[in-house]
Design a protein around this motif. Structure first.
Motif, PDB file in Angstrom:
ATOM      1  N   ILE A 179       0.851  -1.190   0.000  1.00  0.00           N
ATOM      2  CA  ILE A 179       0.000   0.000   0.000  1.00  0.00           C
ATOM      3  C   ILE A 179       0.884   1.238   0.000  1.00  0.00           C
ATOM      4  O   ILE A 179       1.784   1.368   0.826  1.00  0.00           O
ATOM      5  CB  ILE A 179      -0.943   0.016   1.229  1.00  0.00           C
TER       6      ILE A 179
ATOM      7  N   GLY B 291      -7.296  -1.352  -0.681  1.00  0.00           N
ATOM      8  CA  GLY B 291      -7.409  -0.741   0.641  1.00  0.00           C
ATOM      9  C   GLY B 291      -8.371   0.429   0.645  1.00  0.00           C
ATOM     10  O   GLY B 291      -9.147   0.614   1.584  1.00  0.00           O
TER      11      GLY B 291
ATOM     12  N   LEU C 278      -7.070  -1.272   9.183  1.00  0.00           N
ATOM     13  CA  LEU C 278      -6.550  -2.006   8.038  1.00  0.00           C
ATOM     14  C   LEU C 278      -5.123  -2.429   8.327  1.00  0.00           C
ATOM     15  O   LEU C 278      -4.330  -1.641   8.845  1.00  0.00           O
ATOM     16  CB  LEU C 278      -6.536  -1.121   6.787  1.00  0.00           C
TER      17      LEU C 278
END
Length: 186
Positions: free
Chosen positions: A58, A106, A128
């Motif tokens: 991410i 995400g 997350l």
């Protein structure tokens, strides 16, 4: 709501809908398809669940940073190893992504909503965590069965609530089949 024998219409009679003020919300037609505004009128938070994203990494993103969970205490015995080798990401984004796919996933799941930025995630306030399961080989992103399996096992064995994994072009492997069965029967 479309009729379905496994879906209960909990929003019946609900007159207030929540449409967030995120700048690109009107482009998120997928959220209309799943009746997100009706669901948000009931709840926008899921802090009781840690949502693990098994993916390619991410990128730092203003719509995700508030919801990224520092997970080093999840695997205390192995945390330094996993973070160093890119399995686990935390608020420092030390799991360098190979592409934008993990960031995209995400965001769909947990971009902060109603903050006048970017998009609205399905859940606006959550935890997350990332478990990286890819490698870059000869300029191509490769999913590593062993990493996927390790991620699934560790997340499930340490009270992980929800796992999101979306990949393509991966051959069926015995390791992942046994891991998937483990996940179902665990």
């Amino acid at each position: 709501f479309p009729s379905h024998d496994r879906v209960e219409n909990v929003c019946q009679g609900t007159s207030s809908l929540i449409d967030p003020n995120d700048t690109n919300y009107t482009d998120q037609t997928n959220l209309k398809t799943i009746y997100a505004s009706q669901a948000w009128s009931i709840k926008t938070s899921a802090l009781q669940h840690v949502i693990a994203i098994i993916d390619s990494g991410i990128h730092p993103h203003e719509d995700l940073s508030q919801n990224l969970w520092n997970n080093s205490h999840l695997f205390p015995k192995y945390a330094a190893y996993y973070v160093k080798h890119g399995f686990l990401g935390d608020k420092s984004f030390n799991s360098t992504p190979h592409d934008n796919h993990g960031t995209h996933c995400g965001g769909i799941i947990g971009a902060v909503g109603n903050n006048s930025l970017g998009i609205a995630g399905i859940v606006w306030n959550t935890a997350l965590t990332l478990c990286k399961a890819t490698s870059l080989r000869n300029g191509h992103i490769t999913w590593l069965d062993g990493h996927v399996s390790t991620c699934i096992h560790h997340i499930l064995n340490h009270n992980g609530s929800i796992i999101s994994i979306s990949y393509r072009d991966i051959d069926q492997s015995q390791l992942l089949t046994s891991t998937s069965l483990y996940q179902i029967y665990c």
